[in-house]
Design an enzyme around this catalytic site. Sequence first.
Site, mmCIF file in Angstrom:
data_model
loop_
_atom_site.group_PDB
_atom_site.id
_atom_site.type_symbol
_atom_site.label_atom_id
_atom_site.label_comp_id
_atom_site.label_asym_id
_atom_site.label_seq_id
_atom_site.Cartn_x
_atom_site.Cartn_y
_atom_site.Cartn_z
ATOM 1 C CB SER A 242 -0.899 0.003 1.235
ATOM 2 O OG SER A 242 -0.101 0.274 2.374
ATOM 3 C CE LYS A 243 -2.359 6.800 -2.191
ATOM 4 N NZ LYS A 243 -3.719 6.551 -1.742
ATOM 5 N NE ARG A 244 0.816 0.262 6.070
ATOM 6 C CZ ARG A 244 1.553 -0.782 6.425
ATOM 7 N NH1 ARG A 244 2.775 -0.605 6.849
ATOM 8 N NH2 ARG A 244 1.063 -1.991 6.350
ATOM 9 C CG HIS A 245 4.519 -1.155 1.886
ATOM 10 N ND1 HIS A 245 3.209 -1.543 1.870
ATOM 11 C CD2 HIS A 245 5.091 -1.780 2.944
ATOM 12 C CE1 HIS A 245 2.987 -2.387 2.869
ATOM 13 N NE2 HIS A 245 4.106 -2.536 3.541
ATOM 14 N N GLY A 246 5.589 3.122 0.017
ATOM 15 C CA GLY A 246 6.281 3.927 -0.995
ATOM 16 C C GLY A 246 5.428 4.004 -2.241
#
Length: 474
Positions: A242-246
């Site tokens: 998800s977004k929090r992985h980049g």
Amino acid sequence: MSDSTPIRTRFAPSPTGFLHIGGARTALFCWLAARSSGGEFILRIEDTDRERSTSESVQAILDGLEWLELDPDEGPFYQSQRMPLYQAAVERLLDEGKAYRCYCSRERLEKLREDAMARGEKPRYDGHCRHLDEPPKGIEPVIRFRNPDSGIVAFKDRVRGPIEFDNRELDDLVIQRTDGSPTYNFAVVVDDLDMRINLVIRGDDHINNTPRQINLYHALDAEPPEFAHVPMILGDDGARLSKRHGAVGVLAWRELGYLPDAMVNYLARLGWSHGDREQFGRDDLVELFRIEDVNRKASRFDTEKLNWLNQHYLRTAPAARVAPELDWHLRRIGLDPAGGPAAADLVRVQADRCETLVEIVEQSRPFYADFDEFEPGAAKKHLRPVAAEPLKALRDRLVDVEWTPEALGQAVHATAESLEIGMGKLGQPLRVALMGHGQSPSIDQTLWLVGRDRALARIDKALAFIAERAAASG
Ligand code: GLU
């Protein structure tokens, strides 16, 4: 379907965001399955959800596929332009008693749901409107599919193997909303049928939809296609990517400096394997890909491996593959690709030192544009009066030397030798003169990439700087 049947498949994104890594990989598997079997790859935009679909997102999906060069044989088709087809199918099911109008209010459905939850059961519609004597007036109904009440829906997934669902777990699915738009599960079946899809490849988050869709095929007197559900992609911490992985949008990776060939190779290996080999060009993939070789297990996104592949392609890809991307990156930071070395020359030199095109262009500015000032620290250290004579001597040689890295390297060595100085006494001042700072590829390659006219002008500028400095302190 036998193993040699050409696969006719489709990628069917909903345009509610960018083309993310998972979607791009599904598209790649679809494309590869079609290409490797001599079949067709169809692109269908599933834009029936009018509130969530946007034209920007359609464009972002098309751009992402274009960047990866996953060109469809047919399409893009837009579900929003195919409404009469779904309407006709709804009417057919209504006429045949396989679907019915449902007038249940939101409140009633909500209550059903709450009661089921309170009993610890899975919420399902209770079939209340299946047998209405008198339809209520003034309410726009939805249309529900009359799902079989008993029996098993079984299919053999080409990735996951045999899967079964009990019809008692499935309820009567809404196939048309009150506004007349079809729901996903219905439109997808009508389209896959109309488009003669014989293998549906999609994310395994759709597995629960598959038995419902198979029942719909049967209701439409059609043979369902085969299915291949590919596992999801996890971030490096094991949670769903998800977004929090980049960066999760595939075009964000373009902006970060990755080559489409590296991305395609990387995405293919994210779930598919062929022995323990890691590097696959597009042609290799087309030759070797089989959907059955996709792993059942989720795969982890690994930026290190992507970097490694990217650098591999930067080093080895033919200039014609790298140049368009390099030009795109140069323009993006305001540099004119025509105002410096050819893409192939630049990448040949820089690829050993850089993993991405972004690093390459950032470290290559002085090859494309003049700089205003020398970096003060480097200038202070290297542009000193002792450097004037070696720089002048080299300048004289550069006027008519053959402009190849070999000849330039020799010219630098010969200059140092003739003055009986070490290479460092010439090399570092020269580097600062040419680049404005002290970091660059080897000095022969740096000279070569800067080009003759710029090299001479910059040495003159460095000599003037040294003279000024001497005058000021003298
Ligand atoms: N529009 C669906 C999605 O984006 C397509 C699923 C399918 O391929 O059937 O998830």
